[in-house]
Write a protein that holds these residues in place. Sequence first.
Motif, mmCIF file in Angstrom:
data_model
loop_
_atom_site.group_PDB
_atom_site.id
_atom_site.type_symbol
_atom_site.label_atom_id
_atom_site.label_comp_id
_atom_site.label_asym_id
_atom_site.label_seq_id
_atom_site.Cartn_x
_atom_site.Cartn_y
_atom_site.Cartn_z
ATOM 1 N N LEU A 165 0.850 -1.203 -0.126
ATOM 2 C CA LEU A 165 -0.185 0.172 0.138
ATOM 3 C C LEU A 165 1.072 1.294 0.006
ATOM 4 O O LEU A 165 1.607 1.405 0.962
ATOM 5 N N ASP A 166 0.745 2.086 -1.050
ATOM 6 C CA ASP A 166 1.365 3.353 -0.945
ATOM 7 C C ASP A 166 0.626 4.120 -0.045
ATOM 8 O O ASP A 166 -0.265 4.637 -0.215
ATOM 9 N N ILE A 167 1.300 4.716 1.017
ATOM 10 C CA ILE A 167 0.767 5.412 2.144
ATOM 11 C C ILE A 167 0.137 6.581 1.702
ATOM 12 O O ILE A 167 -0.671 7.053 1.966
ATOM 13 N N GLU A 168 1.226 7.345 0.917
ATOM 14 C CA GLU A 168 0.767 8.685 0.510
ATOM 15 C C GLU A 168 -0.518 8.634 -0.218
ATOM 16 O O GLU A 168 -1.513 9.591 -0.049
ATOM 17 N N LYS A 169 -0.648 7.817 -1.267
ATOM 18 C CA LYS A 169 -1.524 7.599 -2.170
ATOM 19 C C LYS A 169 -2.940 7.368 -1.335
ATOM 20 O O LYS A 169 -4.175 7.846 -1.766
ATOM 21 N N CYS A 170 -2.919 6.286 -0.412
ATOM 22 C CA CYS A 170 -3.870 6.058 0.304
ATOM 23 C C CYS A 170 -4.705 7.135 0.949
ATOM 24 O O CYS A 170 -5.769 7.175 1.179
ATOM 25 N N LEU A 171 -4.067 8.036 1.179
ATOM 26 C CA LEU A 171 -4.412 9.219 2.120
ATOM 27 C C LEU A 171 -4.787 10.422 1.144
ATOM 28 O O LEU A 171 -5.204 11.592 1.636
ATOM 29 N N ASP A 172 -4.527 10.260 -0.109
ATOM 30 C CA ASP A 172 -4.821 11.163 -1.170
ATOM 31 C C ASP A 172 -6.278 11.137 -1.767
ATOM 32 O O ASP A 172 -6.449 10.277 -2.413
ATOM 33 N N ASP A 173 -7.085 11.903 -1.305
ATOM 34 C CA ASP A 173 -8.631 11.883 -1.872
ATOM 35 C C ASP A 173 -8.676 11.911 -3.177
ATOM 36 O O ASP A 173 -9.489 11.548 -3.875
ATOM 37 N N GLY A 174 -7.638 12.339 -3.965
ATOM 38 C CA GLY A 174 -7.514 12.494 -5.276
ATOM 39 C C GLY A 174 -7.415 11.500 -5.931
ATOM 40 O O GLY A 174 -7.215 11.354 -7.371
ATOM 41 N N GLU A 175 -6.712 10.231 -5.257
ATOM 42 C CA GLU A 175 -6.187 9.195 -6.107
ATOM 43 C C GLU A 175 -7.272 8.046 -5.693
ATOM 44 O O GLU A 175 -8.020 7.929 -4.890
ATOM 45 N N VAL B 8 -6.750 3.424 7.492
ATOM 46 C CA VAL B 8 -6.548 2.313 6.448
ATOM 47 C C VAL B 8 -6.285 0.861 7.351
ATOM 48 O O VAL B 8 -7.171 0.138 7.226
ATOM 49 N N LEU B 9 -5.245 0.870 8.041
ATOM 50 C CA LEU B 9 -4.815 -0.408 8.832
ATOM 51 C C LEU B 9 -6.169 -0.887 9.801
ATOM 52 O O LEU B 9 -6.435 -1.899 9.843
ATOM 53 N N SER B 10 -6.567 0.295 10.304
ATOM 54 C CA SER B 10 -7.731 -0.142 11.529
ATOM 55 C C SER B 10 -8.803 -0.688 10.989
ATOM 56 O O SER B 10 -9.539 -1.554 11.436
ATOM 57 N N VAL B 11 -9.053 -0.066 9.580
ATOM 58 C CA VAL B 11 -10.262 -0.737 8.766
ATOM 59 C C VAL B 11 -10.224 -1.913 8.555
ATOM 60 O O VAL B 11 -11.189 -2.786 8.820
ATOM 61 N N VAL B 12 -8.974 -2.360 8.046
ATOM 62 C CA VAL B 12 -8.641 -3.845 7.691
ATOM 63 C C VAL B 12 -8.862 -4.516 8.984
ATOM 64 O O VAL B 12 -9.449 -5.647 8.870
#
Length: 606
Positions: A123-133, A211-215
């Motif tokens: 998981l690309d951490i930065e992209k996971c948190l980017d609403d535009g991705e 992310v991690l907590s959701v999984v």
Amino acid sequence: MVVLPTSNDTDLKQLLGEVASGRMQLPEFQRDWTWDDARIRGLIASLTQGYPMGAIMRLAYGNPEIRFKYRTVEGVGELSVEPEFLILDGQQRMTSIYRALHSDKPVATRTDKGKAIERYYYLDIEKCLDDGEDRVDAVVAVPADRRLKENFDRDVVLDLSTRELEIENKMFPVNVMFNDTEKMNWALGFMMGYAGDPDATSLFERFNSEVLSVVSAYKLPVITLDKSTPRVAVCKVFENVNTGGVPLTVFELVTAMFATREFDLRKDWNDCRKTIVGEGSEFKTDLLEGIDETAFLTTVTLYSSYMRKRMSGSGSVSCKKRDVLALEYEDYLASREAVLDGFAVARELLLTYECVYRKRDLPYATQLIPLSAICAVLGRRRSLEPNVIKILSRWYWCGILGEMYGGANETRYANDIEDVIDEVEGRQSLNRTVNAAFFSATRLLTLRTRLSAAYKGIMALLYRAGCRDFMNDTTMDVVNCITGAPDIHHIFPEAYCEKIGIPRERYDCVVNKTPILYATNRSIGGSAPSVYLARIVAKVEGVDEDDLRGRVESHQADFGYMKADDFESFFLDRASRILSLIEGAMGKPVGDRASETTVRAFGTAL
């Protein structure tokens, strides 16, 4: 019986633990895992966003009546443990999640073009948190060496081969997601690596929370069928839920149950099939190639059921799905050889006496089930006695011309085996198929293609009546039908009929069709009968008009009407002759030859 499954939302972590320990496995009949790289990345993306992905359905293992052979989920490896549950639906999802998020080995998958590859997922951490991705773009797949390359593998564009490099690139390995120790170590390594960077540590805290907590908290709905669920219900449930996969057949279920006896039913069927199709016999024909594994098991069940009642004097004869599923291993072995002999005799009867030579000419493949079971009970010697052939033949043709085998037929199969054997052995018989069969004269007008069993049946009756090819005088016997491959053609050609205005419903029905060889059909072309008959006499050496008359009339066609191009007289005369063939085969009159409906349809009584 009413099936009452339980349904519970279950932690994904718990389910993966059950897969890893062997508590939850797969029935052997389940197809192999097939998901490609793109589907796996899409699944991971959905998981990290908490999106629902459908329920898992499983069967509690342990019912002595449903002893399936089982295997571990792909990627787990071999375990010597009996499962508590078998996955019926959700195998592809559970296998993908296990291999990508729980296993420390690379995932052996495929590209969208089918090329075999091995991948680890991050998981690309930065992209996971980017609403535009798009979240699926944040799921990165790398080869087994954890190095992503370009330029024909010469340039490394992303190296994740060490933990330090994973942290440096802010790429979280998803296969430590449910390993608490490794996940904690990775998080500590990230925090230590970015100890002087508050933005990076804040980024990871958000990643952990969003992310991690959701999984980690993800739950799957799990539907569990208890141990008391009967075989037929398991089969039906699997058919209903597995619409996107390989359908579970009765044969696959029985195969899975026989496998617990160390017996490979699939391999045995492959051997049996060679006998059924007549591999190695004098005549090579595809006649019985339509008999599949389920039809074979149905025949074995019908025979076994009849013999059990015959020997005990009680019980009922039945070969419905539930009966096939209840077929015992010992009964299969005891019945197998007799049934194979029954198919061999049935094949011989069709080829020798009923003039049905090829698979494409077989009116009903389904009727071979009771025919073969009947022959299995009677044995070869009795089945081929003249009086028995006559009884079998009448029953066979009543089934075809009465069009009795077009739907669900298991009840009829049971009636047939009892009725026919009762008649053969001199007992009072209900003769339900024979008595129920009815052929209407007007049916001739609607029989136009091989899609109809009665259409094929009439062609076989023409063979049986000794029809001969117009040009070379070939009798349509077993040898010539297989080597010469006659086909069905118009007697008054379609082009000619269209030209002179004969209605399609008349010229295109079975009354105007007959089996002839390719060369004869070419000589006929689109000409009027008077023209092509004269052409044949002129073309074929040694053939005069009387010779040709005999050949033409062997097809139940009046030569004089054809020579005069008198379609209407030819049509009515041939319809009447075909009805006489039908009456002879069914052993009963066509009752509506002179009915008002027939007169209205044909213009006269037949």
